[in-house]
Design an enzyme around this catalytic site. Structure first.
Site, short mmCIF file in Angstrom:
data_model
loop_
_atom_site.label_atom_id
_atom_site.label_comp_id
_atom_site.label_asym_id
_atom_site.label_seq_id
_atom_site.Cartn_x
_atom_site.Cartn_y
_atom_site.Cartn_z
CB SER A 136 -0.67 -0.09 1.24
OG SER A 136 -1.96 0.79 1.19
CG ASP A 200 -5.03 -3.22 -4.78
OD1 ASP A 200 -5.98 -2.60 -4.50
OD2 ASP A 200 -3.84 -3.59 -4.38
CG HIS A 315 -5.04 -2.78 -0.90
ND1 HIS A 315 -3.96 -2.34 -1.76
CD2 HIS A 315 -5.04 -2.25 0.31
CE1 HIS A 315 -3.26 -1.89 -1.16
NE2 HIS A 315 -3.71 -1.54 0.06
#
Length: 627
Positions: A136, A200, A315
């Protein structure tokens, strides 16, 4: 059919190599394992872990960008904010756009840099490789950290004492087109591997105009952070806690804007650009793509097969994907079982890649994905391009030979001025005009080579191939003295400043780097005669600066300034004598009427005057300041 087969083998060069590398080593699994620990135990920070001779630095995905809410897509010039940390990267043309990165991500990196620098310094010399990783937003911090480390190694003017690899998982975009080209120019694309799951939304988020959706993005980040802190909880139950309005709005916003960029002929429509290599992973394995247009299109096509919920949940599924990728990377199904018999190895490669992306060739999206992969492979033929370039190199040999002949004539001429001064002082003659034309032709060829390198059109080891390293070095030593002569003959130093700092072309700096990084035998034989070409191609530029210093010593009335000039001259004399003693200069340097020989005579005369008539140089004895 033969050409097609060659394309199939050559055009998967980078992606195939990376895929094979990741599949045959535990790096991907170990990097993800470090990320998992960082996510759960080190929120807002990072951890360092050594596994054998490899050090892993994992940045937690549980951190927030330091940018303001209103400027969530704000880019800032790297050299305006970094305090010189990335200084080795700034030697770029003024015609280019500035290198920019996301402001908030850069501030986040700065907040961690002081301790990170200490940790990396402690690892130097103790490990062979450093893998910097993060999920991330932690992935962007990892990318900037790897970039800084590569810059640091570059500034040491040594081949990297250790290998550096950055692996990110679901990382958002980081920089602009100039940033992307910077990575290509430095040949660092292979140092950055971005793992992106099929649906994602995070790696795709900054393609969209999201300024009006900041509260939704904050809610999404908080949800992800809670999920990363408790990965053992059932994902679907957590996902239900995120309002559907957040999922639906962000998904359709990103999908709409990403479609426009993917369909545009020019990727420059996008504010942010991908860089490095992208590993797209799904249930069936993974594919590796590095072409920018193909990366963007694959991001769109894969997201288009998903849903708002999938785009959020994916994600958090990198652990599952990595486990499958490590076992199934580019795994081949039996083509015969499915009735698919490819016409060539090229078609087989595209079919395998399409299969690994979980997209069926018969579906509309699958058809577009196949076209995208074919475009990526057809557009990237590095070895074939290098072969054509070698043919072009042979065609410019006559231009180089004419300049070599000119140098030989100058060195044997009765005026005893030598190569450099003959070209500088007689630039208007027919003979010099032809040499000047050949100089420009050679520059055009080598600039085209650099342009191909900058745009990733040549093999990744091109700058290490002896043929090109030696050819570029010979060109530099032969032609750069003429560039210097032209610069000073036309008075450009009076307008812009001296050549080395203000007039030297970027190609020569690149060729210097190639030559420094070449493989050198442990013991080189000492020269028994003078070199055919002076081994420092900037020698004459140094002579020109030394001439100015000598004039300054004569005219300067300030004792301290004169002392500084004297020290510079003394340093230059030592540098020149060292080259001469090692026979690393061509005989034109020592020609009776060359600029250097005349300079040496003037310098001896001034030193003699200092000793014989010290009142002409008050405050000096043998060139030193007297208290």
């Amino acid at each position: 059919m033969e050409t097609e087969t060659s394309c199939g083998q050559n055009n998967f060069e980078m992606s195939e190599t990376l895929a094979t590398f990741l599949a045959s080593t535990p790096l991907l699994e170990e990097a993800w394992s470090v990320c998992g620990v960082a996510n759960t135990r080190f929120p807002g920070a990072y951890l360092v872990q050594r596994i054998g001779s490899v050090a892993y630095i994992g940045f937690s995905g549980r951190q927030m960008s330091r940018g303001s809410d209103e400027k969530c897509r704000n880019l800032v010039a790297l050299d305006a904010e970094d305090g010189g940390l990335f200084a080795p990267l700034y030697r770029h043309s003024q015609a280019e756009d500035p290198i920019k990165v996301h402001h908030g991500m850069l501030k986040l990196f700065f907040s961690m840099f002081p301790t990170l620098q200490i940790q990396i310094a402690a690892l130097m010399g103790k490990v062979k490789s450093i893998v910097i990783t993060g999920q991330s937003i932690g992935g962007t911090t990892a990318s900037l950290s790897a970039l800084w480390l590569l810059c640091h190694l570059l500034s040491m003017s040594l081949s990297p004492p250790m290998s550096v690899l950055c692996i990110t998982f679901g990382s958002p975009l980081l920089g602009n087109e100039a940033f992307h080209r910077l990575i290509l120019r430095q040949r660092w694309g292979g140092n950055f591997c971005h793992v992106v799951s099929k649906h994602d939304i995070m790696p795709r988020l900054l393609f969209a105009e999201i300024v009006n959706h900041v509260p939704r993005i904050q809610a999404l980040l908080q949800f992800w952070h809670c999920s990363m802190a408790s990965p053992h909880l059932f994902l679907e139950s957590l996902s239900s806690q995120l309002p559907n309005d957040v999922k639906d709005t962000l998904f359709h916003c990103v999908l709409k804007d990403l479609e426009l960029i993917a369909q545009a002929e020019d990727p420059s429509e996008s504010l942010f650009w991908p860089f490095g290599s992208y590993v797209f992973c799904g249930e069936e394995g993974a594919i590796c793509v590095e072409n920018v247009a193909s990366v963007i299109k694959m991001m769109y096509l894969m997201l288009a097969t998903g849903s708002p919920s999938h785009s959020i949940e994916d994600h958090l599924k990198y652990g599952d994907y990595v486990a499958k990728v490590s076992k199934q990377l580019l795994k081949a199904r039996s083509f015969h079982e499915e009735g698919m018999i490819p016409d060539s190895s090229y078609e087989a490669g595209v079919a395998l890649a399409l299969q690994s992306s979980d997209l069926t060739a018969e579906e509309p999206v699958g058809v577009k994905a196949k076209e995208c992969l074919q475009m990526a492979k057809h557009s990237h033929k590095p070895n074939l391009t290098a072969a054509y370039l070698a043919i072009k190199l042979s065609k410019i040999v006559p231009f180089r030979a004419e300049i070599e002949w000119y140098k030989a004539c100058c060195d044997e001429a009765d005026d005893q001025m030598g190569y450099y001064d003959s070209f500088k002082l007689r630039g208007a003659s027919r003979r010099e005009a032809r040499v000047n034309m050949n100089r420009h032709r050679l520059a055009q060829f080598w600039d085209s080579v650099i342009h191909m390198l900058d745009n990733n059109k040549l093999p990744h080891d091109f700058h290490r191939r002896a043929k090109w390293v030696n050819a570029s070095q010979f060109y530099k030593l032969l032609v750069e003295p003429l560039d210097i002569a032209d610069y000073y003959r036309n008075g450009k130093h009076l307008e812009h400043g001296h050549y080395i700092e203000h007039g030297r072309q970027r190609r020569y700096e690149i060729f210097d780097k190639w030559w420094r990084e070449r493989h050198v035998p442990e013991e080189e034989k000492k020269r028994s005669k003078f070199a055919s070409l002076t081994q420092d191609s900037c020698f004459w530029a140094n002579v020109e600066e030394a001439r100015e210093w000598l004039d300054g010593v004569r005219s300067e009335s300030d004792v301290m300034k004169r002392h500084q000039l004297w020290q510079k001259i003394d340093t230059f004399e030592g540098y020149a004598r060292n080259l001469i003693e090692n026979k690393e200069v061509s005989k034109d340097v020592l020609a009776k009427n060359s600029s250097f020989s005349r300079w040496m005579e003037e310098w001896k005369e001034i030193k003699s005057q200092v000793q014989q008539i010290p009142q002409l140089f008050p405050g000096f004895v043998d060139g030193k300041v007297v208290p």
